[in-house]
Scaffold this motif. Structure first.
Motif, PDB file in Angstrom:
ATOM      1  N   GLN A  17       0.844  -1.194   0.000  1.00  0.00           N
ATOM      2  CA  GLN A  17       0.000   0.000   0.000  1.00  0.00           C
ATOM      3  C   GLN A  17       0.887   1.254   0.000  1.00  0.00           C
ATOM      4  O   GLN A  17       1.911   1.297   0.684  1.00  0.00           O
ATOM      5  CB  GLN A  17      -0.895   0.061   1.248  1.00  0.00           C
ATOM      6  CG  GLN A  17      -1.959  -1.006   1.337  1.00  0.00           C
ATOM      7  CD  GLN A  17      -2.793  -0.826   2.595  1.00  0.00           C
ATOM      8  OE1 GLN A  17      -2.409  -0.103   3.520  1.00  0.00           O
ATOM      9  NE2 GLN A  17      -3.952  -1.471   2.633  1.00  0.00           N
ATOM     10  N   PHE A  18       0.464   2.273  -0.754  1.00  0.00           N
ATOM     11  CA  PHE A  18       1.172   3.535  -0.742  1.00  0.00           C
ATOM     12  C   PHE A  18       1.030   4.208   0.630  1.00  0.00           C
ATOM     13  O   PHE A  18       1.978   4.797   1.160  1.00  0.00           O
ATOM     14  CB  PHE A  18       0.640   4.457  -1.838  1.00  0.00           C
ATOM     15  CG  PHE A  18       1.223   4.181  -3.200  1.00  0.00           C
ATOM     16  CD1 PHE A  18       1.856   5.195  -3.908  1.00  0.00           C
ATOM     17  CD2 PHE A  18       1.153   2.917  -3.787  1.00  0.00           C
ATOM     18  CE1 PHE A  18       2.386   4.955  -5.162  1.00  0.00           C
ATOM     19  CE2 PHE A  18       1.673   2.669  -5.025  1.00  0.00           C
ATOM     20  CZ  PHE A  18       2.304   3.688  -5.733  1.00  0.00           C
ATOM     21  N   GLN A  19      -0.194   4.121   1.204  1.00  0.00           N
ATOM     22  CA  GLN A  19      -0.444   4.780   2.477  1.00  0.00           C
ATOM     23  C   GLN A  19       0.393   4.164   3.595  1.00  0.00           C
ATOM     24  O   GLN A  19       0.998   4.876   4.402  1.00  0.00           O
ATOM     25  CB  GLN A  19      -1.925   4.695   2.831  1.00  0.00           C
ATOM     26  CG  GLN A  19      -2.284   5.446   4.115  1.00  0.00           C
ATOM     27  CD  GLN A  19      -3.778   5.407   4.395  1.00  0.00           C
ATOM     28  OE1 GLN A  19      -4.545   4.752   3.678  1.00  0.00           O
ATOM     29  NE2 GLN A  19      -4.193   6.107   5.444  1.00  0.00           N
ATOM     30  N   LYS A  20       0.460   2.827   3.633  1.00  0.00           N
ATOM     31  CA  LYS A  20       1.255   2.154   4.679  1.00  0.00           C
ATOM     32  C   LYS A  20       2.736   2.470   4.508  1.00  0.00           C
ATOM     33  O   LYS A  20       3.467   2.687   5.486  1.00  0.00           O
ATOM     34  CB  LYS A  20       1.023   0.641   4.590  1.00  0.00           C
ATOM     35  CG  LYS A  20       1.847  -0.178   5.578  1.00  0.00           C
ATOM     36  CD  LYS A  20       1.473   0.107   7.021  1.00  0.00           C
ATOM     37  CE  LYS A  20       2.014  -0.935   7.981  1.00  0.00           C
ATOM     38  NZ  LYS A  20       3.462  -1.105   7.945  1.00  0.00           N
ATOM     39  N   ALA A  21       3.205   2.517   3.257  1.00  0.00           N
ATOM     40  CA  ALA A  21       4.603   2.853   2.996  1.00  0.00           C
ATOM     41  C   ALA A  21       4.915   4.271   3.474  1.00  0.00           C
ATOM     42  O   ALA A  21       5.985   4.540   4.026  1.00  0.00           O
ATOM     43  CB  ALA A  21       4.916   2.715   1.513  1.00  0.00           C
ATOM     44  N   ALA A  22       3.969   5.185   3.274  1.00  0.00           N
ATOM     45  CA  ALA A  22       4.169   6.565   3.718  1.00  0.00           C
ATOM     46  C   ALA A  22       4.325   6.619   5.230  1.00  0.00           C
ATOM     47  O   ALA A  22       5.177   7.354   5.760  1.00  0.00           O
ATOM     48  CB  ALA A  22       2.995   7.430   3.268  1.00  0.00           C
TER      49      ALA A  22
END
Length: 311
Positions: free
Chosen positions: A17-22
């Motif tokens: 996920q992009f959000q989790k990576a952020a």
């Protein structure tokens, strides 16, 4: 290639996920998207496909994964190689068979967990330049020779004096002596090939010969210590100087003699030289070890040139 973009790609690949990576990278989701887009432009491929569950690596993204991990491993190793807390302590000892090398072996025995790189540099100017550039952390040198003052950003402390001895073959006229004075050697042929003109040890032997009326022959090619020992053993007219801290092994048939020099005993002074701003923790440990183990210098009955570093 932007390594931060590669690091972000790995975070997305692992999180899915992009959000989790952020969150994992402590940056905004917009920053993650920009880094991935920039990396895709550099590579010329799509790395991820957006899905309802997050992000899935494309075929190209999957192919890039092991290489991305290796890129970051190499980058981390490169940083660690120049980080003073992680890289080995680099020390110049001039001669691997001399007293300085013995001191480093003893230090390593007392601190077996300390990683060391031991190197040999011939000239003091080369050693000073290496210390100032960070190529080495410290050097053992005879400090103070005329025309070679240490720069203000370097420090030095005298750590060991090596006593000189006379080395002869069995046929030399002095081979049976228990001790000789330096002045008794006037008129004898002292052979020391390989003295580097302009070096601190050349300055030392220049002063030694002037003080005691000696003649040192530095002629001929320098084929190393084994060839020197062969020649001294076979040539009754020749002798050479060797320090008591030098460790050499020769065939029993050579019959070489090591004869102490007295009244006074010439000693070769070694100082540890380092950069005042060098933060390597092992350098501090080495200095403490040498301070705790060094013997007194300028002992009664010894001789050094007047230019030698006093402390």
């Amino acid at each position: 290639m932007d390594l931060e973009a590669v690091r972000t790609y790995l975070a997305v690949a692992e999180a899915g996920q992009f959000q989790k990576a952020a969150v994992d990278l402590a940056i905004t989701q917009q920053a993650v998207s920009k880094r991935i887009a920039a990396l895709e432009r550099d590579l010329g491929v799509r790395l991820f496909t957006r899905t309802p569950r997050g992000a899935e690596a494309t075929i190209d993204g999957q192919a890039f994964l092991p290489h991305a991990r290796e890129l970051l491993r190499v980058a981390d190793r490169a940083v660690a190689s120049v980080h003073t807390a992680r890289r080995p302590l680099r020390v110049d000892v001039i001669n691997l068979r001399g007293a300085a090398s013995g001191l480093m072996r003893a230090f390593h025995g007392a601190h077996p967990g300390t990683e060391l790189d031991v190197v040999k540099l011939l000239d003091i100017d080369e050693a000073v330049a290496a210390i100032r550039s960070g190529a080495v952390d410290a050097s053992f040198r005879a400090v103070g020779s005329p025309g070679r003052p240490l720069p203000d950003d370097l420090a030095a402390v005298r750590v060991v004096d090596e006593r000189l001895e006379l080395l002869t073959g069995p046929g030399h006229v002095l081979a049976g002596a228990h001790a000789v004075t330096a002045r008794q050697l006037a008129g004898h042929r002292i052979w020391m090939p390989g003295i580097l003109p302009g070096s601190e040890w050349a300055a030392y032997y220049d002063d030694l010969t002037a003080e005691f009326g000696l003649t040192i022959e530095a002629t001929g090619p320098n084929f190393g210590s084994d060839a020197l020992l062969d020649t001294i053993a076979e040539t009754p007219a020749l002798a050479t100087f060797m320090s008591d801290g030098t460790r050499l092994v020769w065939p029993a048939g050579h019959g070489l003699r090591r004869i102490p020099l007295t009244d006074p005993t010439p000693v070769y002074p070694h100082s540890l030289v380092w950069h005042r701003d060098n933060p390597h923790p092992a350098l501090a440990a080495l200095r403490s070890y040498l301070a705790a183990t060094k013997a007194a210098h300028d002992a009664p009955g010894t001789w050094v040139p007047g230019w030698v570093h006093p402390d």
